[in-house]
Motif scaffolding. Structure first.
Motif, mmCIF file in Angstrom:
data_model
loop_
_atom_site.group_PDB
_atom_site.id
_atom_site.type_symbol
_atom_site.label_atom_id
_atom_site.label_comp_id
_atom_site.label_asym_id
_atom_site.label_seq_id
_atom_site.Cartn_x
_atom_site.Cartn_y
_atom_site.Cartn_z
ATOM 1 N N UNK A 32 -2.604 43.409 -21.480
ATOM 2 C CA UNK A 32 -4.546 42.766 -21.107
ATOM 3 C C UNK A 32 -5.281 43.507 -22.309
ATOM 4 N N UNK A 33 -5.924 42.278 -22.238
ATOM 5 C CA UNK A 33 -7.269 42.683 -23.882
ATOM 6 C C UNK A 33 -8.539 42.430 -22.729
ATOM 7 N N UNK A 34 -9.182 43.190 -23.016
ATOM 8 C CA UNK A 34 -10.092 43.048 -21.842
ATOM 9 C C UNK A 34 -11.553 43.192 -22.728
ATOM 10 N N UNK A 35 -13.072 43.252 -22.060
ATOM 11 C CA UNK A 35 -14.138 43.261 -23.219
ATOM 12 C C UNK A 35 -14.359 44.725 -23.255
ATOM 13 N N UNK A 36 -14.590 45.529 -23.983
ATOM 14 C CA UNK A 36 -14.863 47.194 -24.594
ATOM 15 C C UNK A 36 -16.048 46.753 -25.082
ATOM 16 N N UNK A 37 -17.211 48.081 -24.499
ATOM 17 C CA UNK A 37 -17.916 48.559 -23.483
ATOM 18 C C UNK A 37 -17.590 47.246 -22.049
ATOM 19 N N UNK A 38 -17.380 47.849 -20.672
ATOM 20 C CA UNK A 38 -17.819 47.101 -19.848
ATOM 21 C C UNK A 38 -19.137 47.877 -18.728
ATOM 22 N N UNK A 39 -20.112 47.616 -18.980
ATOM 23 C CA UNK A 39 -21.335 47.429 -18.619
ATOM 24 C C UNK A 39 -22.123 46.720 -17.418
ATOM 25 N N UNK A 40 -22.046 47.259 -16.538
ATOM 26 C CA UNK A 40 -22.883 47.518 -15.125
ATOM 27 C C UNK A 40 -24.132 46.611 -15.436
ATOM 28 N N UNK A 41 -24.494 45.812 -14.665
ATOM 29 C CA UNK A 41 -23.664 45.006 -13.478
ATOM 30 C C UNK A 41 -23.081 44.527 -13.882
ATOM 31 N N UNK A 42 -21.815 45.003 -12.912
ATOM 32 C CA UNK A 42 -20.461 43.351 -12.908
ATOM 33 C C UNK A 42 -20.232 42.984 -11.908
ATOM 34 N N UNK A 43 -20.116 41.293 -11.507
ATOM 35 C CA UNK A 43 -20.177 40.391 -10.419
ATOM 36 C C UNK A 43 -18.492 40.468 -9.778
ATOM 37 N N UNK A 44 -18.528 40.613 -8.415
ATOM 38 C CA UNK A 44 -17.123 39.712 -8.214
ATOM 39 C C UNK A 44 -16.752 38.455 -8.730
ATOM 40 N N UNK A 45 -15.271 38.768 -9.104
ATOM 41 C CA UNK A 45 -15.083 37.262 -9.662
ATOM 42 C C UNK A 45 -15.254 37.313 -11.391
ATOM 43 N N UNK A 46 -16.631 38.278 -11.495
ATOM 44 C CA UNK A 46 -17.062 37.953 -13.416
ATOM 45 C C UNK A 46 -15.447 37.970 -14.603
ATOM 46 N N UNK A 47 -15.627 37.411 -15.426
ATOM 47 C CA UNK A 47 -13.634 37.792 -16.523
ATOM 48 C C UNK A 47 -14.829 38.278 -17.304
ATOM 49 N N UNK A 48 -13.640 39.167 -17.747
ATOM 50 C CA UNK A 48 -13.711 39.793 -18.169
ATOM 51 C C UNK A 48 -12.649 40.559 -19.125
ATOM 52 N N UNK A 49 -11.500 39.530 -19.231
ATOM 53 C CA UNK A 49 -10.456 39.742 -20.227
ATOM 54 C C UNK A 49 -9.581 39.094 -19.603
ATOM 55 N N UNK A 50 -8.355 39.047 -20.296
ATOM 56 C CA UNK A 50 -6.501 38.311 -19.724
ATOM 57 C C UNK A 50 -5.875 39.019 -20.143
ATOM 58 N N UNK A 51 -5.197 38.725 -19.294
ATOM 59 C CA UNK A 51 -3.525 38.957 -19.047
ATOM 60 C C UNK A 51 -3.009 38.522 -19.725
ATOM 61 N N UNK A 52 -1.906 38.332 -20.257
ATOM 62 C CA UNK A 52 -1.260 37.979 -22.031
ATOM 63 C C UNK A 52 -0.047 37.547 -21.604
ATOM 64 N N UNK A 53 0.928 37.116 -21.339
ATOM 65 C CA UNK A 53 2.596 37.203 -20.878
ATOM 66 C C UNK A 53 3.255 36.380 -22.382
ATOM 67 N N UNK A 54 4.829 37.509 -22.349
ATOM 68 C CA UNK A 54 5.071 37.348 -23.731
ATOM 69 C C UNK A 54 6.527 37.705 -23.132
ATOM 70 N N UNK A 55 7.701 36.681 -24.071
ATOM 71 C CA UNK A 55 9.188 36.998 -23.955
ATOM 72 C C UNK A 55 9.385 37.922 -24.844
ATOM 73 N N UNK A 56 10.998 39.091 -24.555
ATOM 74 C CA UNK A 56 11.036 39.617 -25.557
ATOM 75 C C UNK A 56 10.586 39.563 -27.007
ATOM 76 N N UNK A 57 11.001 38.464 -27.142
ATOM 77 C CA UNK A 57 10.768 38.418 -28.946
ATOM 78 C C UNK A 57 8.953 37.965 -29.090
ATOM 79 N N UNK A 58 8.397 37.794 -28.445
ATOM 80 C CA UNK A 58 6.729 37.514 -28.369
ATOM 81 C C UNK A 58 6.341 36.031 -28.425
ATOM 82 N N UNK A 59 7.348 35.374 -28.026
ATOM 83 C CA UNK A 59 7.006 34.088 -27.701
ATOM 84 C C UNK A 59 5.914 33.547 -26.572
ATOM 85 N N UNK A 60 4.427 33.585 -26.111
ATOM 86 C CA UNK A 60 3.523 33.689 -25.896
ATOM 87 C C UNK A 60 3.722 32.017 -24.239
ATOM 88 N N UNK A 61 4.119 33.435 -23.083
ATOM 89 C CA UNK A 61 4.042 32.037 -21.645
ATOM 90 C C UNK A 61 2.641 31.736 -21.580
#
Length: 382
Positions: A324-353
Motif C-alpha cells: 500500500x502506498x498512500x498520501x501521508x499525512x491524511x488530513x480531514x475532511x475526507x470524502x467517501x470515495x476519495x482517492x488517497x493511495x494505490x495498492x501495488x501488486x507484484x509477483x514474487x520476483x518483483x514484476x508489476x501486475x
C-alpha cells in the motif's frame, strides 16, 4: 564492478519477467488485442495502436450512443422512427442491409436488431437520425465520445463503417469502445448474442461464427470491407472457482470469415488457459487502515471501488505480493470515495501486475476547533 553487478541484476530481473510471461499464439491479422475485462489487463497485443479501417466495428460506437439515449429516456424501444431517403440509399453501396424502405416505420428495438444482428447500414442511419437529428450531428457525437475516452487513433466519418478517408480506429481503441458498452449497458448487451433475426420476411444470421461454436461467447461484432479485411470483436465469459471471468478479443484485417473466427478463438482459449484471474479483495472490503489528522475519527478505512482481480500467469497466484502506498499525512475532511493511495501488486520476483486506486470507504468530517488545534500541534512536533 558495482555498475557491472547492477547491470547483471537488472538483466536477470528482465529475463525472469520475460521468462514467466506466457507467449501468445501466432495470430494471422493486421493487429490484435486480448483484454481480460475482469482484471482490466491486456494479456496480449500486436500492432494494437495502428490505425486501420474498422469496417462495421464502427457500429459499436453507433450502438453505444443509441443505448445512452435509451438510458436517458430520449428514446424508447417501442418508439417508431421514419426511414429517410438517406437510410434507403445505403443499398446503393452493396452493403449489409436490414432492408427497410421509406414506407416503413420500424421500432427502435427492430432497428437495433437490424443493426447488431444483421449489421444493417440502413438501420444504423435510421437510428443515427433518430438520436442525433442528422447523420452529421450523430457523427460529431461519436467523435466527442471517442475524445472523452482518450482514443488517440480513432476518427469517425460515418455511422456504418463504410470506407471513407479519415475514418479509422485501432484494435486498442475498439477494445475500449466494446468494453465500455458491456460495462455501461449490461441490459442491452444481450442483443449481441442473438443468432438470427427476421424482418420484413427476410431472415439473416449473425455473422459472428463463434456464437455457434463456443458456448461461452455471448457477443460482439463483425466487420468487413475490402480495405479493412475481415474483423471480429468477440466477448466470452466462463465460470471459474473464484467467479466469472470475461475476456474480449479484437482481431483486425484477417483473410476470411473463417480466419477471423479461428484467430479470435485461439486468442480466447489461450487467455483462459495461460492466465489465472485471482480475486484479492471483495468489493467494499477494507484493504488498509490509515491514521487521520484533524478529523472526527482517528483512522480511515481504505478499499477499492470494485472487487480487486488481477490476471497472472497460470500458477503464479499464490506468490503475489501487495504493498500500500498512500498520501501521508491524511488530513480531514475526507470524502467517501476519495482517492488517497494505490495498492501495488507484484509477483514474487518483483514484476508489476497491477496498481489499484485506494479510496476512503467512509467519510471523515472535520473535528471541532479543539480537536483540530491538538492535531495541528502533534503534526508540528512530528
Amino acid at each position: 564492478m558495482k555498475r557491472f553487478l547492477a547491470f547483471l541484476l537488472a538483466a536477470a530481473s528482465a529475463f525472469a519477467a520475460h521468462a514467466q510471461a506466457p507467449q501468445p499464439p501466432e495470430i494471422a491479422a493486421k493487429g490484435y488485442l486480448l483484454l481480460d475485462m475482469t482484471a482490466n489487463k491486456v494479456l496480449a497485443e500486436r500492432e494494437a495502436d495502428q490505425p486501420n479501417d474498422p469496417a462495421s466495428l464502427t457500429k459499436l460506437m453507433t450502438a453505444y450512443l443509441v443505448f445512452n439515449a435509451l438510458k436517458e429516456k430520449r428514446l424508447t424501444l417501442d418508439q417508431t422512427l421514419n426511414v429517410s431517403k438517406r437510410a434507403w440509399d445505403e443499398r446503393k453501396e452493396d452493403a449489409s442491409l436490414m432492408f427497410i424502405d421509406t414506407t416503413m416505420t420500424p421500432k427502435v428495438d427492430e432497428l437495433l436488431r437490424g443493426m447488431i444482428v444483421q449489421s444493417g447500414n440502413d438501420a444504423s442511419v435510421a437510428l443515427a437520425e433518430g438520436v442525433g437529428g442528422t447523420v452529421e450531428q450523430f457523427v460529431a457525437m461519436m467523435n466527442k465520445q471517442a475524445q472523452a475516452w482518450g482514443l488517440k487513433n480513432t476518427s469517425f466519418r460515418n455511422v456504418t463503417g463504410m470506407t471513407e478517408p479519415g475514418h479509422k480506429s485501432s484494435a486498442r481503441d475498439m477494445a475500449t469502445i466494446a468494453a465500455n458498452l458491456i460495462r455501461d449497458f449490461p441490459d442491452y448487451y444481450p442483443y449481441y448474442s442473438v443468432r438470427e433475426y427476421t424482418y420484413n420476411k427476410i431472415k439473416q444470421g449473425n455473422r459472428n461464427l463463434l456464437l455457434g461454436r463456443d458456448p461461452s461467447v455471448d457477443g460482439m461484432k463483425t466487420g468487413y470491407t475490402k480495405d479493412a479485411g475481415y474483423c471480429l470483436i468477440a466477448s466470452a465469459q466462463r465460470e471459474f472457482p473464484n467467479g466469472k471471468r470475461r475476456l474480449l478479443s479484437v482481431v483486425m484485417g484477417t483473410a476470411s470469415k473463417e480466419a477471423r473466427a479461428t484467430e479470435s478463438q485461439k486468442l480466447l482459449n489461450w487467455g483462459y488457459s495461460a492466465f489465472d484471474a485471482v480475486r484479492l479483495f471483495d468489493k467494499d472490503a477494507a484493504i488498509a487502515k490509515a491514521q487521520v489528522w484533524k478529523g472526527t475519527s482517528a483512522e480511515a478505512k481504505l478499499g477499492a471501488a470494485q472487487a480487486v482481480y488481477v490476471a497472472v500467469p497460470r500458477g503464479e497466484g499464490a506468490n503475489l505480493k501487495t504493498q500500500v502506498e498512500r498520501t501521508d499525512p491524511l488530513i480531514a475532511p475526507l470524502a467517501k470515495g476519495q482517492k488517497v493511495g494505490v495498492l501495488k501488486v507484484t509477483t514474487a520476483s518483483g514484476v508489476a501486475v497491477a496498481e489499484v486506486p485506494l479510496v476512503v470507504q467512509e467519510q471523515v468530517p472535520l473535528a471541532g476547533i479543539f480537536g483540530r488545534a491538538w492535531d495541528a500541534i502533534r503534526l508540528w512536533i512530528k
